[in-house]
Scaffold this motif. Structure first.
Motif, PDB file in Angstrom:
ATOM      1  N   ASN A 133      10.145  -3.373   5.702  1.00 29.86           N
ATOM      2  CA  ASN A 133       9.382  -2.614   4.712  1.00 29.86           C
ATOM      3  C   ASN A 133       9.372  -1.145   5.095  1.00 29.86           C
ATOM      4  O   ASN A 133       9.325  -0.805   6.280  1.00 29.86           O
ATOM      5  CB  ASN A 133       7.936  -3.107   4.647  1.00 29.86           C
ATOM      6  N   LEU A 134       9.390  -0.284   4.106  1.00 31.82           N
ATOM      7  CA  LEU A 134       9.251   1.145   4.338  1.00 31.82           C
ATOM      8  C   LEU A 134       7.807   1.543   4.066  1.00 31.82           C
ATOM      9  O   LEU A 134       7.221   1.129   3.057  1.00 31.82           O
ATOM     10  CB  LEU A 134      10.183   1.940   3.420  1.00 31.82           C
ATOM     11  N   TRP A 135       7.249   2.326   4.964  1.00 34.83           N
ATOM     12  CA  TRP A 135       5.906   2.867   4.784  1.00 34.83           C
ATOM     13  C   TRP A 135       6.082   4.338   4.447  1.00 34.83           C
ATOM     14  O   TRP A 135       6.722   5.080   5.183  1.00 34.83           O
ATOM     15  CB  TRP A 135       5.069   2.662   6.042  1.00 34.83           C
ATOM     16  N   LEU A 136       5.523   4.731   3.321  1.00 31.40           N
ATOM     17  CA  LEU A 136       5.728   6.060   2.769  1.00 31.40           C
ATOM     18  C   LEU A 136       4.404   6.803   2.703  1.00 31.40           C
ATOM     19  O   LEU A 136       3.467   6.332   2.042  1.00 31.40           O
ATOM     20  CB  LEU A 136       6.309   5.947   1.357  1.00 31.40           C
ATOM     21  N   SER A 137       4.332   7.931   3.378  1.00 29.07           N
ATOM     22  CA  SER A 137       3.163   8.777   3.175  1.00 29.07           C
ATOM     23  C   SER A 137       3.480   9.692   1.992  1.00 29.07           C
ATOM     24  O   SER A 137       4.628  10.114   1.795  1.00 29.07           O
ATOM     25  CB  SER A 137       2.823   9.571   4.438  1.00 29.07           C
ATOM     26  N   THR A 138       2.463   9.958   1.182  1.00 32.98           N
ATOM     27  CA  THR A 138       2.666  10.727  -0.042  1.00 32.98           C
ATOM     28  C   THR A 138       1.563  11.771  -0.186  1.00 32.98           C
ATOM     29  O   THR A 138       0.698  11.911   0.673  1.00 32.98           O
ATOM     30  CB  THR A 138       2.662   9.811  -1.293  1.00 32.98           C
TER      31      THR A 138
ATOM     32  N   LYS B  38       3.323   0.915   1.042  1.00 36.14           N
ATOM     33  CA  LYS B  38       4.236  -0.027   1.695  1.00 36.14           C
ATOM     34  C   LYS B  38       5.231  -0.468   0.622  1.00 36.14           C
ATOM     35  O   LYS B  38       4.842  -1.019  -0.412  1.00 36.14           O
ATOM     36  CB  LYS B  38       3.456  -1.228   2.226  1.00 36.14           C
ATOM     37  N   PHE B  39       6.516  -0.200   0.871  1.00 36.00           N
ATOM     38  CA  PHE B  39       7.556  -0.519  -0.100  1.00 36.00           C
ATOM     39  C   PHE B  39       8.445  -1.619   0.453  1.00 36.00           C
ATOM     40  O   PHE B  39       8.978  -1.497   1.553  1.00 36.00           O
ATOM     41  CB  PHE B  39       8.395   0.723  -0.411  1.00 36.00           C
ATOM     42  N   ASN B  40       8.574  -2.700  -0.305  1.00 34.80           N
ATOM     43  CA  ASN B  40       9.468  -3.786   0.063  1.00 34.80           C
ATOM     44  C   ASN B  40      10.778  -3.565  -0.685  1.00 34.80           C
ATOM     45  O   ASN B  40      10.846  -3.806  -1.897  1.00 34.80           O
ATOM     46  CB  ASN B  40       8.855  -5.137  -0.315  1.00 34.80           C
ATOM     47  N   PRO B  41      11.843  -3.093   0.010  1.00 32.36           N
ATOM     48  CA  PRO B  41      13.099  -2.799  -0.675  1.00 32.36           C
ATOM     49  C   PRO B  41      13.787  -4.032  -1.257  1.00 32.36           C
ATOM     50  O   PRO B  41      14.548  -3.918  -2.222  1.00 32.36           O
ATOM     51  CB  PRO B  41      13.980  -2.183   0.420  1.00 32.36           C
ATOM     52  N   GLU B  42      13.502  -5.201  -0.697  1.00 32.99           N
ATOM     53  CA  GLU B  42      14.145  -6.420  -1.177  1.00 32.99           C
ATOM     54  C   GLU B  42      13.671  -6.795  -2.581  1.00 32.99           C
ATOM     55  O   GLU B  42      14.468  -7.067  -3.472  1.00 32.99           O
ATOM     56  CB  GLU B  42      13.888  -7.570  -0.211  1.00 32.99           C
ATOM     57  N   ASN B  43      12.340  -6.797  -2.773  1.00 32.15           N
ATOM     58  CA  ASN B  43      11.836  -7.149  -4.107  1.00 32.15           C
ATOM     59  C   ASN B  43      11.338  -5.939  -4.894  1.00 32.15           C
ATOM     60  O   ASN B  43      10.790  -6.085  -5.981  1.00 32.15           O
ATOM     61  CB  ASN B  43      10.761  -8.234  -4.032  1.00 32.15           C
ATOM     62  N   LYS B  44      11.512  -4.734  -4.312  1.00 32.95           N
ATOM     63  CA  LYS B  44      11.202  -3.465  -4.985  1.00 32.95           C
ATOM     64  C   LYS B  44       9.747  -3.368  -5.440  1.00 32.95           C
ATOM     65  O   LYS B  44       9.459  -2.964  -6.570  1.00 32.95           O
ATOM     66  CB  LYS B  44      12.167  -3.220  -6.142  1.00 32.95           C
TER      67      LYS B  44
ATOM     68  N   PHE C 194       5.607  -2.154  -4.443  1.00 35.58           N
ATOM     69  CA  PHE C 194       4.785  -1.212  -3.694  1.00 35.58           C
ATOM     70  C   PHE C 194       3.375  -1.771  -3.532  1.00 35.58           C
ATOM     71  O   PHE C 194       2.819  -2.341  -4.469  1.00 35.58           O
ATOM     72  CB  PHE C 194       4.691   0.130  -4.435  1.00 35.58           C
ATOM     73  N   SER C 195       2.804  -1.581  -2.340  1.00 41.86           N
ATOM     74  CA  SER C 195       1.381  -1.818  -2.089  1.00 41.86           C
ATOM     75  C   SER C 195       0.821  -0.489  -1.635  1.00 41.86           C
ATOM     76  O   SER C 195       1.315   0.090  -0.653  1.00 41.86           O
ATOM     77  CB  SER C 195       1.172  -2.873  -0.999  1.00 41.86           C
ATOM     78  N   ASN C 196      -0.187   0.013  -2.320  1.00 42.14           N
ATOM     79  CA  ASN C 196      -0.692   1.358  -2.060  1.00 42.14           C
ATOM     80  C   ASN C 196      -2.070   1.342  -1.413  1.00 42.14           C
ATOM     81  O   ASN C 196      -2.898   0.481  -1.706  1.00 42.14           O
ATOM     82  CB  ASN C 196      -0.724   2.152  -3.365  1.00 42.14           C
ATOM     83  N   TYR C 197      -2.286   2.325  -0.536  1.00 44.10           N
ATOM     84  CA  TYR C 197      -3.535   2.455   0.211  1.00 44.10           C
ATOM     85  C   TYR C 197      -4.021   3.896   0.091  1.00 44.10           C
ATOM     86  O   TYR C 197      -3.219   4.839   0.083  1.00 44.10           O
ATOM     87  CB  TYR C 197      -3.319   2.074   1.683  1.00 44.10           C
ATOM     88  N   TYR C 198      -5.350   4.033   0.052  1.00 45.81           N
ATOM     89  CA  TYR C 198      -5.957   5.330  -0.215  1.00 45.81           C
ATOM     90  C   TYR C 198      -7.081   5.625   0.780  1.00 45.81           C
ATOM     91  O   TYR C 198      -7.399   4.809   1.636  1.00 45.81           O
ATOM     92  CB  TYR C 198      -6.496   5.362  -1.653  1.00 45.81           C
ATOM     93  N   ASN C 199      -7.705   6.774   0.602  1.00 49.11           N
ATOM     94  CA  ASN C 199      -8.821   7.197   1.436  1.00 49.11           C
ATOM     95  C   ASN C 199      -9.896   6.108   1.510  1.00 49.11           C
ATOM     96  O   ASN C 199     -10.434   5.826   2.580  1.00 49.11           O
ATOM     97  CB  ASN C 199      -9.403   8.504   0.878  1.00 49.11           C
ATOM     98  N   ASP C 200     -10.189   5.464   0.400  1.00 42.41           N
ATOM     99  CA  ASP C 200     -11.206   4.406   0.357  1.00 42.41           C
ATOM    100  C   ASP C 200     -10.827   3.191   1.207  1.00 42.41           C
ATOM    101  O   ASP C 200     -11.677   2.384   1.543  1.00 42.41           O
ATOM    102  CB  ASP C 200     -11.443   3.944  -1.083  1.00 42.41           C
ATOM    103  N   ASP C 201      -9.549   3.058   1.551  1.00 43.15           N
ATOM    104  CA  ASP C 201      -9.074   1.954   2.391  1.00 43.15           C
ATOM    105  C   ASP C 201      -9.133   2.303   3.875  1.00 43.15           C
ATOM    106  O   ASP C 201      -8.712   1.504   4.712  1.00 43.15           O
ATOM    107  CB  ASP C 201      -7.637   1.581   2.016  1.00 43.15           C
ATOM    108  N   GLY C 202      -9.614   3.504   4.205  1.00 42.54           N
ATOM    109  CA  GLY C 202      -9.765   3.898   5.598  1.00 42.54           C
ATOM    110  C   GLY C 202      -8.773   4.939   6.091  1.00 42.54           C
ATOM    111  O   GLY C 202      -8.725   5.231   7.286  1.00 42.54           O
ATOM    112  N   LEU C 203      -7.982   5.511   5.198  1.00 40.04           N
ATOM    113  CA  LEU C 203      -7.042   6.559   5.599  1.00 40.04           C
ATOM    114  C   LEU C 203      -7.785   7.850   5.908  1.00 40.04           C
ATOM    115  O   LEU C 203      -8.905   8.056   5.455  1.00 40.04           O
ATOM    116  CB  LEU C 203      -6.023   6.820   4.484  1.00 40.04           C
ATOM    117  N   GLN C 204      -7.133   8.750   6.617  1.00 39.74           N
ATOM    118  CA  GLN C 204      -7.713  10.055   6.936  1.00 39.74           C
ATOM    119  C   GLN C 204      -7.970  10.884   5.687  1.00 39.74           C
ATOM    120  O   GLN C 204      -8.705  11.838   5.696  1.00 39.74           O
ATOM    121  CB  GLN C 204      -6.807  10.833   7.896  1.00 39.74           C
TER     122      GLN C 204
ATOM    123  N   HIS D  59      -1.322  -0.679  13.021  1.00 41.05           N
ATOM    124  CA  HIS D  59      -0.141  -1.532  13.188  1.00 41.05           C
ATOM    125  C   HIS D  59       0.136  -2.155  11.819  1.00 41.05           C
ATOM    126  O   HIS D  59      -0.768  -2.737  11.206  1.00 41.05           O
ATOM    127  CB  HIS D  59      -0.371  -2.619  14.230  1.00 41.05           C
ATOM    128  N   PRO D  60       1.361  -2.043  11.311  1.00 44.98           N
ATOM    129  CA  PRO D  60       1.635  -2.542   9.954  1.00 44.98           C
ATOM    130  C   PRO D  60       1.341  -4.025   9.775  1.00 44.98           C
ATOM    131  O   PRO D  60       0.990  -4.461   8.672  1.00 44.98           O
ATOM    132  CB  PRO D  60       3.109  -2.229   9.722  1.00 44.98           C
TER     133      PRO D  60
END
Length: 180
Positions: free
Chosen positions: A117-122, A128-134, A136-146, A175-176
């Motif tokens: 999986n590719l992890w993409l900061s934006t 989190k991008f799964n290239p096999e099945n194309k 995305f799972s997205n995470y935001y500030n509310d999920d504990g990000l800086q 850890h992913p």
């Protein structure tokens, strides 16, 4: 540079260069505000993909800041207008944008986990991008990000397998495999 295949020469790289990357085939890639350049060192040919008003067949890949080669040898490009995968046999790019599930078209960093999986900061969160099945799972500030906004190329995979992504409000470390 051999101009029989292209009209480009090294002085055409006068655009702001954000990254220089040597791929596993020893080609040099240049990420610029005006697209992607490939210097084939063996054949001494410089190629360009990017916004060209005179060439409607060219990829509209601009504001490129990140070049990343995954464990399978695929080349990924993070740009201000999406995520791009270079398809070498056709010399074209597959494109992924917000309409495909990205939280933002502005890709700031790319890391690969142990599962491919590719992890993409934006500009608007982490994905989190799964290239096999194309998908995305997205995470935001509310999920504990800086915060939702990350900085360009400020990411690193630690020896422990943990990822660190830096942004406007500090850094996020995880850890992913621990993300549910």
């Amino acid at each position: 540079v051999d101009k029989s295949d292209t009209s480009l020469d090294p002085t055409d790289l006068s655009h702001y260069i954000h990254q220089i990357y040597e791929d596993s085939k020893e080609n040099l890639w240049f990420a610029t505000g005006n697209g992607v350049y490939l210097y084939d060192r063996e054949n001494k040919i410089l190629r360009k993909w990017g916004h060209d008003r005179n060439d409607t067949a060219t990829a509209n890949i601009i504001y490129v800041r990140i070049i990343y080669e995954d464990s399978s040898g695929n080349l990924w490009f993070g740009a201000g207008n999406g995520l791009y995968l270079f398809i070498e046999e056709d010399e074209v790019f597959a494109t992924y944008k917000e309409k495909d599930g990205l939280p933002s078209n502005s890709i700031r960093g790319i890391l690969e986990d142990e599962h491919g999986n590719l992890w993409l900061s934006t500009y608007k969160g982490l994905s989190k991008f799964n290239p096999e099945n194309k998908t995305f799972s997205n995470y935001y500030n509310d999920d504990g990000l800086q915060g939702d906004e990350f900085n360009y190329r400020v990411c690193y995979k630690l020896k422990t397998g943990e990822f660190v992504f830096g942004g406007k409000n500090g850094f996020t470390i995880f850890h992913p495999d621990s993300i549910k």
